[in-house]
Scaffold this motif. Structure first.
Motif, short mmCIF file in Angstrom:
data_model
loop_
_atom_site.label_atom_id
_atom_site.label_comp_id
_atom_site.label_asym_id
_atom_site.label_seq_id
_atom_site.Cartn_x
_atom_site.Cartn_y
_atom_site.Cartn_z
N THR A 255 0.85 -1.18 0.00
CA THR A 255 0.00 0.00 0.00
C THR A 255 0.89 1.24 0.00
O THR A 255 1.69 1.42 0.92
CB THR A 255 -0.91 0.03 1.24
OG1 THR A 255 -1.79 -1.11 1.20
CG2 THR A 255 -1.74 1.30 1.28
N TRP A 256 0.76 2.05 -1.04
CA TRP A 256 1.56 3.27 -1.15
C TRP A 256 0.80 4.44 -0.55
O TRP A 256 -0.38 4.64 -0.85
CB TRP A 256 1.90 3.55 -2.61
CG TRP A 256 2.81 2.52 -3.20
CD1 TRP A 256 2.46 1.42 -3.91
CD2 TRP A 256 4.24 2.49 -3.09
NE1 TRP A 256 3.59 0.69 -4.27
CE2 TRP A 256 4.68 1.33 -3.78
CE3 TRP A 256 5.18 3.32 -2.48
CZ2 TRP A 256 6.03 0.99 -3.87
CZ3 TRP A 256 6.52 2.99 -2.58
CH2 TRP A 256 6.94 1.84 -3.26
N VAL A 257 1.48 5.20 0.30
CA VAL A 257 0.85 6.37 0.91
C VAL A 257 1.60 7.62 0.46
O VAL A 257 2.76 7.57 0.03
CB VAL A 257 0.86 6.26 2.46
CG1 VAL A 257 0.08 5.03 2.90
CG2 VAL A 257 2.29 6.20 3.01
N GLU A 258 0.90 8.75 0.55
CA GLU A 258 1.47 9.99 0.02
C GLU A 258 2.46 10.65 0.97
O GLU A 258 3.35 11.38 0.54
CB GLU A 258 0.34 10.97 -0.30
CG GLU A 258 -0.62 10.47 -1.39
CD GLU A 258 0.12 10.12 -2.68
OE1 GLU A 258 1.07 10.84 -3.03
OE2 GLU A 258 -0.26 9.12 -3.32
N LYS A 259 2.31 10.41 2.26
CA LYS A 259 3.25 10.97 3.23
C LYS A 259 3.32 10.05 4.44
O LYS A 259 2.38 9.30 4.71
CB LYS A 259 2.83 12.38 3.65
CG LYS A 259 1.48 12.47 4.32
CD LYS A 259 1.16 13.91 4.69
CE LYS A 259 -0.19 14.02 5.39
NZ LYS A 259 -0.49 15.43 5.76
N GLU A 397 -6.54 9.51 9.61
CA GLU A 397 -5.40 9.50 8.69
C GLU A 397 -4.91 10.91 8.37
O GLU A 397 -3.71 11.15 8.22
CB GLU A 397 -5.77 8.77 7.39
CG GLU A 397 -5.90 7.26 7.53
CD GLU A 397 -7.27 6.83 8.03
OE1 GLU A 397 -8.09 7.73 8.35
OE2 GLU A 397 -7.53 5.62 8.10
N TYR A 412 3.38 -1.25 3.99
CA TYR A 412 3.09 0.16 3.74
C TYR A 412 4.39 0.88 3.41
O TYR A 412 5.39 0.76 4.11
CB TYR A 412 2.43 0.80 4.97
CG TYR A 412 0.98 0.42 5.13
CD1 TYR A 412 -0.05 1.30 4.80
CD2 TYR A 412 0.63 -0.85 5.57
CE1 TYR A 412 -1.39 0.94 4.93
CE2 TYR A 412 -0.71 -1.23 5.70
CZ TYR A 412 -1.70 -0.33 5.37
OH TYR A 412 -3.03 -0.69 5.49
N VAL A 414 5.94 4.79 1.58
CA VAL A 414 5.68 6.16 1.10
C VAL A 414 6.13 6.24 -0.35
O VAL A 414 7.22 5.74 -0.70
CB VAL A 414 6.45 7.19 1.96
CG1 VAL A 414 6.17 8.60 1.45
CG2 VAL A 414 6.05 7.05 3.42
N ARG A 415 5.30 6.84 -1.19
CA ARG A 415 5.67 6.99 -2.60
C ARG A 415 7.01 7.70 -2.71
O ARG A 415 7.27 8.66 -2.01
CB ARG A 415 4.60 7.77 -3.35
CG ARG A 415 3.29 7.04 -3.49
CD ARG A 415 2.37 7.72 -4.49
NE ARG A 415 1.05 7.08 -4.48
CZ ARG A 415 0.76 5.95 -5.13
NH1 ARG A 415 1.71 5.35 -5.83
NH2 ARG A 415 -0.45 5.44 -5.07
N ALA A 418 7.04 11.49 -2.82
CA ALA A 418 6.62 12.07 -1.56
C ALA A 418 7.74 11.94 -0.52
O ALA A 418 8.02 12.88 0.25
CB ALA A 418 5.36 11.39 -1.06
#
Length: 422
Positions: A255-259, A397, A412, A414-415, A418
């Protein structure tokens, strides 16, 4: 050649799985052969009852014998009741119908056969010069008592080897302590944060080298599993089927998150019964936590650090890799697997040998049934699990707080863009 298929947007039906296995095994020379299937234990999400049914139906009539070996690594042996739940059929005295169900017992030297030694020169090359020592390869002697070996297990991002599955079912799955400890320590030197979900790693290269010593034909069934079902199944050589499954796993299980998040609550399912296994809640979240943040492992049902290695972990504690490397004479006599688990749980950090101050990148807190005094003694934080209410954690979140239900398998991250801008 690999037989199989996988999808990111749907799951395979049971008849699809049977068809893929039938096609994948059609050309294998199994008739009249003694076949041993290596399978995962209960700490992996896996439709083992279905796969047991498929394999016994397709291979059983062809083989002279069809038995199963649980690739426990250093996990505790499973009881008949636990084995029965694992395969979906009653097990009595290690037997289900005509099939034997064996536990791998890593601590019993009499159950191993030494296949050879990986010389230090090869280890240096495989590890990119990080380590150089002779590594004896002892594996469960059942491997050489059967004619054909089948690996049947899931592929997930993994903190030691990159992605689980494939030849990992040999090492550490059914290996002796020397090669288990070495490969885990190599993973620790590389760091979990760098290895997990990284594809083909130096640890995988060492494991493949060890597996090459097995002089039996090996067929691998690599599954990509989610809580919704089986997204993919590939049948072929351990290397090729694993590679196909790892490519799909990288799409399904990351799962990629933005920050990065400031805090994360990893809610651990009951299939993890000690911190040794539930620590996956930290491994899979560390890359998405900001420096100075916190991972809380929430598992009120867990009361033990490790049923196998608890006493050693009470002595060693949990520390970053820098802590061990800068004080190596103090720790060189401890098993590499124990030290690796310690540093994987603690995560990245620094140790100042002059001041004796350790500075972990993130705080790891246990909200479990392990008493506060023991948590502090092993250098982990403590939170009373009774004080955790999901209503206070969920839906935040935007505030930098993440809750992961049924944690331990989804990674998890971070992109990259980002992360570079953070």
């Amino acid at each position: 050649m690999v037989t199989g298929e996988g999808y990111t947007d749907r799951e395979l039906a049971p008849h699809d799985l049977r068809r893929i296995v039938a096609d994948g095994l059609a050309g294998e020379r199994l008739d009249g052969q003694r076949v041993l299937v290596l399978i995962p234990d209960g700490t992996r999400t896996m439709p083992m009852p279905l796969m047991f049914q498929v394999l016994t139906a397709l291979v059983g009539p062809r083989a002279a014998a069809l038995d199963f070996l649980v690739a426990l690594g250093t996990h505790q042996p499973m009881s008949d009741a636990q084995l029965g739940r694992l395969i979906g059929r009653p097990v009595v005295n290690g037997t289900s119908g005509p099939h034997r169900i064996f536990n791998h017992e890593w601590s019993r030297p009499d159950t191993f056969v030494t296949l050879g030694t990986i010389p230090a020169s090869d280890i240096s090359q495989l590890s990119g010069g990080r380590l150089a020592q002779d590594v004896p390869v002892a594996l469960n002697r059942l491997l050489v008592e059967y004619d054909h070996l089948i690996i049947c297990g899931p592929v997930f991002p993994h903190e030691v080897v990159g992605f689980s599955g494939g030849t990992k079912y040999f090492v550490p799955g059914v290996a002796g302590p020397d090669v288990i400890n070495f490969t885990h320590w190599l993973g620790a030197v590389l760091t979990s944060s760098a290895v997990i979900g990284a594809g083909y790693t130096p640890v995988r290269a060492v494991i493949d080298r060890a597996a090459s010593m097995i002089d039996r034909p090996v067929t691998c069934l690599s599954l990509v599993v989610s809580h919704a079902g089986v997204a993919g199944l590939y049948v072929g050589s351990p290397q090729e089927s694993w590679q196909a499954a790892a490519a799909l796993s990288s799409q399904k299980h990351i799962t990629w998150v933005e920050k990065p998040f400031a805090r994360a609550l990893a809610v651990m399912p009951e299939m993890y019964d000690d911190l040794w296994t539930a620590a996956k809640g930290m491994y899979k979240l560390e890359p998405a936590i900001a420096a100075g943040g916190e991972v809380i492992i929430y598992a009120p049902h867990i009361t033990e650090v490790s049923y196998t290695h608890g006493a050693l972990l009470d002595e060693v504690g949990y520390h970053c890799i820098d802590y061990f490397l800068k004080q190596w004479p103090r720790f060189a006599h401890f098993p590499g697997g124990v030290l690796a688990h310690s540093t994987h749980v603690k995560g990245l950090g620094h140790y100042d040998a002059a001041t004796g101050v350790e500075s972990p990148r993130v705080q790891v807190t246990l909200a479990t049934g392990i008493p506060e005094e023991r948590c502090r003694r092993i250098n982990l934080g403590y939170l009373n699990p009774a004080a955790v209410t999901m209503d206070e954690w969920t839906g935040r979140e935007a505030e930098g707080i993440l809750v992961v239900p049924r944690a331990g398998e989804m990674l998890y991250r971070v992109r990259p863009a980002a992360a570079a801008g953070a």
